[in-house]
Design an enzyme around this catalytic site. Sequence first.
Site, short mmCIF file in Angstrom:
data_model
loop_
_atom_site.label_atom_id
_atom_site.label_comp_id
_atom_site.label_asym_id
_atom_site.label_seq_id
_atom_site.Cartn_x
_atom_site.Cartn_y
_atom_site.Cartn_z
CG ASP A 120 113.68 10.92 -39.86
OD1 ASP A 120 114.22 10.87 -40.98
OD2 ASP A 120 112.48 11.19 -39.68
CE LYS B 100 111.75 14.92 -39.87
NZ LYS B 100 110.42 14.77 -40.09
O1 C5P Z 1 113.10 4.09 -39.40
P1 C5P Z 1 111.77 4.45 -38.80
O2 C5P Z 1 111.37 3.50 -37.71
O3 C5P Z 1 111.67 5.88 -38.39
O4 C5P Z 1 110.73 4.25 -39.98
C1 C5P Z 1 109.38 3.98 -39.74
C2 C5P Z 1 108.77 3.32 -40.97
O5 C5P Z 1 108.69 4.25 -42.04
C3 C5P Z 1 109.54 2.15 -41.53
O6 C5P Z 1 109.17 0.95 -40.92
C4 C5P Z 1 109.12 2.16 -42.99
O7 C5P Z 1 107.85 1.57 -43.14
C5 C5P Z 1 108.95 3.64 -43.28
N1 C5P Z 1 110.14 4.25 -43.90
C6 C5P Z 1 110.43 3.98 -45.23
N2 C5P Z 1 111.53 4.56 -45.80
C7 C5P Z 1 112.31 5.40 -45.09
C8 C5P Z 1 112.01 5.70 -43.75
C9 C5P Z 1 110.91 5.10 -43.17
O8 C5P Z 1 109.72 3.22 -45.90
N3 C5P Z 1 113.36 5.94 -45.68
#
Ligand code: C5P
Length: 285
Positions: free
Chosen positions: A138, A11
């Site tokens: 995501d 994406k």
């Molecule tokens: O959810 P995911 O593991 O993809 O997110 C990785 C990191 O990115 C999270 O641990 C967080 O630090 C940050 N993040 C965030 N806000 C979001 C998505 C991700 O702060 N909406």
Amino acid sequence: MDKIIVTTNAKINLSLDVVNKREDGYHNLKMIMQSVDLSDTITIEKSANNDIEIKTNLYYLPVNETNIAYKSAQLFFEESGVEVCGLKIDILKKIPVAAGLAGGSSNGAGVLKGLNQMFGEPLSRERLMEISVKIGADVPYCLMGGTALAEGIGEKLTQLKPMPKCKILLVKPPFGISTPRIFSRLKVERINYRPHTKGIIDAIERGDVLGIARRMYNVLENITGKDQLEIRKIKNRLIDNGALGSVMSGSGPTVFGIFDDEQLAKKAYAHFKEKYRDVFLCNPV
Ligand code: C5P
């Protein structure tokens, strides 16, 4: 069904805005997401031993329980009530890793979808979307694909009209960026320019490629620190090579440019391919 093959798309973010920081450490976002036809292929097979065995073509990816495909398979068994069985999951990666292209999240979504199909759809599409956020912010979008507005931490999704036909040239600088690191550097109160999300949605509605390309903006681009120089350089070069607009995707470092002229896009691809390894000429899907 004992074996299933799924392809999982990368994406890009046509825009990325950070609304505020939440108590749980995550950020509320407002992003326009678009899937592109750059994909990984995942083969899932039932196996006789009771382990989840992961294989990938990238030697540096973990193949233990920290791999997103492993976590997704575990979550599927937990949530569906399907009796745990052995699995062989083979991931053929083409989407660059730590690139801002949701490669890992799309693999997670692919495993959830693939296993659900393999075991006769014990989980509804809605339930699958609901649980998938546990794997990553995501992942719900990756299950949905297409053109969408993502809010909340990325899990509140509104499907938009498909992006008009165009060419999307992805160029990844020769380094990765860690998403948590980027978010930890962000000071929301210091954001002084934001994308005009509604303007982009209106341009999508009109099928106006130039209108989309001109409005693309990502608030995370300004906090990439020392990597910013390289990112800026690629952005400018994309424009010099005929892109209507260029921006960093997600938490970076991949930069992409939008073209309405296929010949120009192909020429730009050749230009970047001389200097960078990870260059992909894509279509929105
Ligand atoms: O959810 P995911 O593991 O993809 O997110 C990785 C990191 O990115 C999270 O641990 C967080 O630090 C940050 N993040 C965030 N806000 C979001 C998505 C991700 O702060 N909406």
